[in-house]
Design a protein around this motif. Structure first.
Motif, PDB file in Angstrom:
ATOM      1  N   THR A   1       0.822  -1.215   0.000  1.00 33.70           N
ATOM      2  CA  THR A   1       0.000   0.000   0.000  1.00 33.70           C
ATOM      3  C   THR A   1       0.857   1.268   0.000  1.00 33.70           C
ATOM      4  N   ALA A   2       2.149   1.108   0.244  1.00 38.86           N
ATOM      5  CA  ALA A   2       3.080   2.241   0.116  1.00 38.86           C
ATOM      6  C   ALA A   2       4.368   1.679  -0.456  1.00 38.86           C
ATOM      7  N   SER A   3       5.216   2.553  -0.996  1.00 46.40           N
ATOM      8  CA  SER A   3       6.485   2.066  -1.524  1.00 46.40           C
ATOM      9  C   SER A   3       7.460   1.865  -0.377  1.00 46.40           C
ATOM     10  N   ALA A   4       8.444   1.010  -0.604  1.00 38.32           N
ATOM     11  CA  ALA A   4       9.454   0.766   0.420  1.00 38.32           C
ATOM     12  C   ALA A   4      10.261   2.040   0.678  1.00 38.32           C
TER      13      ALA A   4
ATOM     14  N   LEU B   1      -3.073  -5.351   4.216  1.00 40.46           N
ATOM     15  CA  LEU B   1      -3.263  -6.399   3.200  1.00 40.46           C
ATOM     16  C   LEU B   1      -4.728  -6.438   2.749  1.00 40.46           C
ATOM     17  N   ALA B   2      -5.628  -6.295   3.710  1.00 40.61           N
ATOM     18  CA  ALA B   2      -7.053  -6.291   3.370  1.00 40.61           C
ATOM     19  C   ALA B   2      -7.385  -5.101   2.470  1.00 40.61           C
ATOM     20  N   ASP B   3      -6.681  -3.984   2.666  1.00 40.84           N
ATOM     21  CA  ASP B   3      -6.879  -2.827   1.782  1.00 40.84           C
ATOM     22  C   ASP B   3      -6.302  -3.071   0.399  1.00 40.84           C
ATOM     23  N   ARG B   4      -5.235  -3.823   0.331  1.00 39.29           N
ATOM     24  CA  ARG B   4      -4.563  -4.049  -0.947  1.00 39.29           C
ATOM     25  C   ARG B   4      -5.286  -5.074  -1.814  1.00 39.29           C
TER      26      ARG B   4
END
Lengths: 396, 396
Positions: free
Chosen positions: B55-58, B175-178
């Protein structure tokens, strides 16, 4: 007299163009048109090297069928063909459904030709569908991520492309463009990344003009692609490839792009084939069946010198259009026109802003070739989906 | 008299804050400060669940050290610590380099605590570093891509999170958002995707307020997370997890988030530890060594009731600041101040715009908690990198 049933298998270039011609020319009650396709989208096979390398999204290389097919005129069946029974005039789908037809169009596309090389089926990827290229892209990214956790595993950063034909060369171009991005994203030293392009024939792009071949190899070489020409792959394993020279290249990513054969369903259904392709007559008919037509990668046609035309999108599109017209003629009791390919040229991309091509006898290089390729793509999209689709998909 | 050498191992919360205090307070000639870190960046461990889920970049969860460390005042060594020899006052790096010190700060962080569960080390991922979370994200995406080519393999779409503590819960939320995004990207039916959160303890978020626990489980449950509480994992295999109940969950993605222990280098170097953590005195000193200090996940401190504080970023930051001040005091011959944690509250995110938390005795829910978490992150980034870094990183 009942309405004739036209059944089209596959919404690739050939099947789609046949369908679009029929949809345009036939009136509602002249025929019952059914199109069977595995997915509810058509994909632009000649673009698949981009999403495979990750330089474009997979969505960009596909078009939803309901955007281009008039579902009032065409009965669309989402399904996978299992077998064709030409003597019974039926087609069985994997879900058990049986469809009957008066006229059949086989446009089932291709499968990778492995030339009997061991391990390719099990261990190599091929650039053959939206699902396949999404896996290649994710696999490549995963290799970079894995390498950062196992820095001794430089084999994760070695990529092998089998075949220096059009697909292999175009994929190498995109992959070479993607590598610097991936190196930045994953903090990987670009020096560690290797791209090998391996070709059994004595030259890259066999049959192409030598000056263009040399230009292409030069462009890709400068981008970091290492060529091994005249070097057959002997075996593909879980750990890489063994070359005929005895050399082993350790890699977890082998992409096989060295040729295709016709869909094996055609052969399994009893049609006589050469490399999975049916040698069709001038009306694209399969031998022995007046009502079975074959287009695209499953069809084999020969030029005046008796050499087979390679299976290209360009020819598949022309076949689809010719066949669509001929089916209309048949239904209306008119005369069919024989299929004569009109080769307009060949264009290959070499990554962003780079390409090579032949248009007529004129050689094109660099940005000119890249631009001509865009123009040709634009023309195709305009043809299948109008100006709106063309503007949406082609990035000039 | 020679300049005292301060050697700081690790640029996590504890080591970084120690370094920043020293950099700020000490004059150029008062001490020779050396910071050793595996990477040239600091990462925000409490954000790692976001890039792990994708959901965000590393990059978003790390800060380049040269942005926050004054390289004129601090000698930065990019390297991995192999062992500490406290009696010789030296530290050996993996590349063989030996560094000597007068004062040592151990801030080497944690490793996953597997509680002896078989197979976890081999088959489970853990949310522990930038490299590790990039691999988790790529692995998850790869599973979606692979599933589309092997549609019978629904186990590719099953994700197991071991542990319903803070990390497990926060990762489940992301994870649920992704998942809906991934389903759209890969044309996957969301009904086929399963996220299991498995916890051995009799409750999720053990030790947390029951009303908040129930709120968190409700939010995540509605997002599709299935909880198995009071259910120990017996074994992790290449094919999934075996639960103590006898149930097997088939999955290629097990993320272990059920606790950490101190870096094993500390124990291997001869320090006495409990779960890898050194029981330090009130000045964060390791027993028996006046000049060896331990901060962060390697340090064990107890509250007034004799219970250990959990290893959190909040405490590590406070330890680093206290230790920085104390090292300055030592060098100047002043009096050290004992470390007393000041707990300001606890906040957990549950995905976009959702969270829970306790600030003092006040319970926070939903967007209020999520906003407070952002405020707390902003405060931390401001502290280490000024307003510029805070504005760049925190997305309100």
């Amino acid at each position: 007299m009942s309405t004739p049933k036209i059944l089209i298998l596959g919404a690739g270039y050939g099947g789609l163009l046949t369908t679009l011609k029929l949809q345009k020319k036939l009136n509602y009650n002249e025929a019952e048109i059914t199109l069977v396709n595995k997915h509810n989208y058509h994909y632009i096979t000649t673009w698949l090297h981009e999403p495979a390398a990750g330089t474009a999204s997979a969505d960009h290389a596909r078009v939803s069928l309901d955007q281009i097919i008039d579902m009032n005129k065409v009965n669309f069946v989402k399904g996978t063909v299992q077998s064709i029974q030409p003597d019974e005039q039926t087609v069985t789908l994997e879900n058990g459904e049986v469809l009957s037809y008066d006229y059949l169009v086989i446009g089932l596309g291709s499968e990778p030709e492995t030339f009997g090389i061991q391990g390719l089926k099990e261990y190599a990827f091929s650039i053959r569908s939206i699902n396949a290229v999404r896996q290649i892209r994710e696999h490549i990214e995963y290799m970079f991520a894995k390498y950062k956790n196992e820095p001794e595993r430089t084999d994760y950063l070695t990529f092998v492309v089998g075949g220096a034909g059009f697909t292999g060369i175009e994929f190498c171009g995109e992959l070479a463009d993607r590598v610097p991005e991936l190196c930045r994203e994953f903090d990987v030293d670009p020096e560690l990344v290797k791209i090998y392009c391996i070709e059994a024939a004595p030259t890259a792009l066999p049959g192409f003009d030598p000056e263009l071949v040399s230009y292409a190899m030069d462009v890709l070489g400068r981008k970091g692609v290492e060529f091994k020409i005249g070097t057959p792959i002997k075996e593909c394993t879980a750990d890489g490839v063994l070359l005929a020279t005895g050399e082993e290249i350790k890699s977890k990513t082998v992409v096989w792009a060295a040729g295709v054969r016709g869909n094996s369903i055609v052969e399994k259904s009893g049609f006589e084939v050469m490399r999975g392709r049916v040698k069709v007559d001038e009306y694209l008919r399969a031998p022995g069946y007046e009502n079975v037509f074959v287009v695209g990668d499953c069809a084999l046609i020969f030029n005046a010198e008796g050499r087979p035309y390679p299976p290209t999108a360009q020819i598949a599109v022309q076949e689809g259009e010719n066949l669509g017209d001929n089916l209309v003629a048949l239904i209306r009791g008119e005369v069919m026109q024989p299929f004569v390919p009109a080769l307009q040229g060949t264009l290959a991309s070499l990554g962003k802003g780079e390409g090579i091509g032949m248009v007529g006898s004129k050689k094109l290089f660099g940005s000119t070739a890249a631009l001509m390729k865009k123009a040709s793509d634009l023309r195709y999209l305009w043809k299948i989906g109008g100006v709106g689709l063309a503007m949406k998909k082609v990035r000039l």
